[in-house]
Design a protein around this motif. Structure first.
Motif, short mmCIF file in Angstrom:
data_model
loop_
_atom_site.label_atom_id
_atom_site.label_comp_id
_atom_site.label_asym_id
_atom_site.label_seq_id
_atom_site.Cartn_x
_atom_site.Cartn_y
_atom_site.Cartn_z
N ARG A 75 5.40 76.61 16.34
CA ARG A 75 4.56 76.23 17.47
C ARG A 75 3.20 75.73 16.98
NH1 ARG A 75 2.92 80.91 21.49
NH2 ARG A 75 1.92 81.59 19.56
N GLY A 76 2.58 76.48 16.08
CA GLY A 76 1.29 76.06 15.53
C GLY A 76 1.41 74.77 14.75
N ALA A 77 2.53 74.62 14.03
CA ALA A 77 2.75 73.41 13.25
C ALA A 77 2.86 72.19 14.17
CB ALA A 77 4.02 73.55 12.41
N LYS A 78 3.56 72.34 15.30
CA LYS A 78 3.70 71.23 16.25
C LYS A 78 2.36 70.89 16.89
CE LYS A 78 8.56 71.48 17.66
NZ LYS A 78 9.48 71.68 18.80
N ASN A 79 1.58 71.90 17.20
CA ASN A 79 0.25 71.64 17.77
C ASN A 79 -0.57 70.76 16.84
OD1 ASN A 79 0.58 73.13 20.15
ND2 ASN A 79 -0.16 75.03 19.23
N ALA A 80 -0.54 71.10 15.56
CA ALA A 80 -1.29 70.32 14.57
C ALA A 80 -0.70 68.92 14.41
CB ALA A 80 -1.30 71.05 13.23
N ALA A 81 0.62 68.85 14.31
CA ALA A 81 1.29 67.58 14.05
C ALA A 81 1.12 66.59 15.18
CB ALA A 81 2.78 67.83 13.80
N GLU A 82 1.32 67.03 16.41
CA GLU A 82 1.25 66.12 17.55
C GLU A 82 -0.16 65.63 17.81
OE1 GLU A 82 3.16 68.43 20.57
OE2 GLU A 82 5.18 68.01 19.80
N LEU A 83 -1.14 66.42 17.37
CA LEU A 83 -2.54 66.02 17.50
C LEU A 83 -2.98 65.12 16.34
CD1 LEU A 83 -5.01 66.64 19.41
CD2 LEU A 83 -5.71 68.30 17.67
N GLY A 84 -2.23 65.17 15.24
CA GLY A 84 -2.62 64.42 14.05
C GLY A 84 -3.73 65.10 13.29
N ALA A 85 -3.70 66.44 13.27
CA ALA A 85 -4.69 67.24 12.54
C ALA A 85 -4.04 67.83 11.30
CB ALA A 85 -5.23 68.36 13.43
N GLY A 86 -4.87 68.38 10.41
CA GLY A 86 -4.34 69.10 9.26
C GLY A 86 -3.76 70.44 9.70
#
Length: 330
Positions: free
Chosen positions: A174-185
């Motif tokens: 879940r945390g990984a998707k939050n970062a990925a979909e936002l384009g953050a590290g």
């Protein structure tokens, strides 16, 4: 391999918050000299053993006594705060220290429900708002809020040229998707929940979308490390971290105990089992052993940066641990 530091500003037994904060400054200067890439400060509340309740203030002090190391938060607990105010805080710090500041944010509630209520002034914000808050934070940082956003005309100042890169801390897909979909590290907390790491990092890479924050996926893995000249010395020093982790897990005293205190204690079979399980969150050994394990984990996680946390009682041995680790990787 890049090596970085995560500092929870732990307070050792028979020490004080003032001493812990001074040791943070000493460790920051020391790890900069050793060539570490970043120095991040955690955020914790309502605990007697960690002096990291205000990472933004500590970051500013660290950056003022160092010259090159990147300084960041690991991380600001976004659900408790206003994305707008966080953007302004970090853009202000970035104005003082251009191109040296990182903004790491986490979803943690910050402690008990009572503690969280105090942090949010009883506004009862929902943790489910985290993805929306992340998007708002990125929008305020880069002035990219959509036209239909309620706060589109509100600009976060100062209007700095170098906006701090945004990183999301996480323990799961879940945390990984939050970062990925936002384009953050993405920063994975191996030091908290190692079992989820491989899948979380794969998810992050699979779902990553380039953004104003980052144009390609960038990841860091945070891990406990205790390194000494011999395996036996490392194991002995790690005993104080073992006992500290046991106490933290029980919600007990969070000051780092002395080695003598740990050696005097008779642990139950259940406590020994917990401490052995906690070792999966750590790498303990001599420089060759630690290097070998970090390279293995680097291959598994497909990352080239580790953020190292070392919460042992002896501060001189902590400095030595970071030194031996840096020397092992050249």
């Amino acid at each position: 391999m890049k090596l970085s530091v995560l500092d929870q500003v732990p307070i050792s037994r028979h020490s004080s918050p003032e001493e812990a904060l001074q040791q943070t400054l000493e460790l920051a200067k020391w790890t900069e000299e050793l060539g570490y890439h970043r120095y991040w400060v955690a955020e914790h509340h309502n605990t007697n053993g960690l002096a990291s309740s205000s990472p933004e203030i500590i970051m500013t002090r660290i950056a003022s006594v160092t010259e090159t190391i990147r300084v960041g938060s690991g991380g600001v607990l976004l659900p408790q705060y206003s994305p707008y105010k966080i953007a302004e805080n970090f853009k202000t710090i970035a104005a003082f220290f251009p191109d040296r500041i990182d903004l790491g944010v986490g979803r943690s509630p910050g402690g008990s429900q009572l503690t969280r209520s105090a942090l949010t002034d009883n506004t009862n914000k929902s943790l489910a708002d985290f993805p929306r808050q992340l998007a708002d934070l990125q929008g305020f940082l880069h002035n990219t809020l959509p036209r239909e956003h309620d706060f589109r005309l509100v600009k976060a100042g100062p209007r700095v040229e170098k906006v701090p890169p945004l990183w999301v801390l996480g323990l799961s897909e879940r945390g990984a998707k939050n970062a990925a979909e936002l384009g953050a590290g993405f920063v994975f907390g191996h030091f908290i929940s190692p079992a989820n790491g491989k899948q979380a990092l794969e998810t992050y890479r699979d779902y990553f979308q380039a953004s104003v924050s980052m144009d390609r996926p960038e990841s860091i893995v945070c891990i406990f490390v205790v390194c000494a000249e011999t395996t036996e010395m490392a194991e002995e020093m790690a005993l104080t971290q073992d006992k500290w982790l046991l106490s933290v897990g029980k919600g007990a005293d969070t000051k780092v105990p002395t080695l003598e205190e740990v050696k005097r204690k008779a642990f139950s079979p259940e406590e020994i089992e917990i401490m052995q399980e906690n070792r999966k969150r750590c790498v303990v050994g001599n420089p060759e052993e630690v290097k070998k394990e970090l390279i293995r984990l680097s291959d598994m996680y497909q990352t080239d940066e580790f953020m190292v946390i070392t919460n042992i009682h002896d501060f001189e041995m902590k400095l030595k641990s970071y030194q031996l680790l840096a020397e092992a990787f050249g």
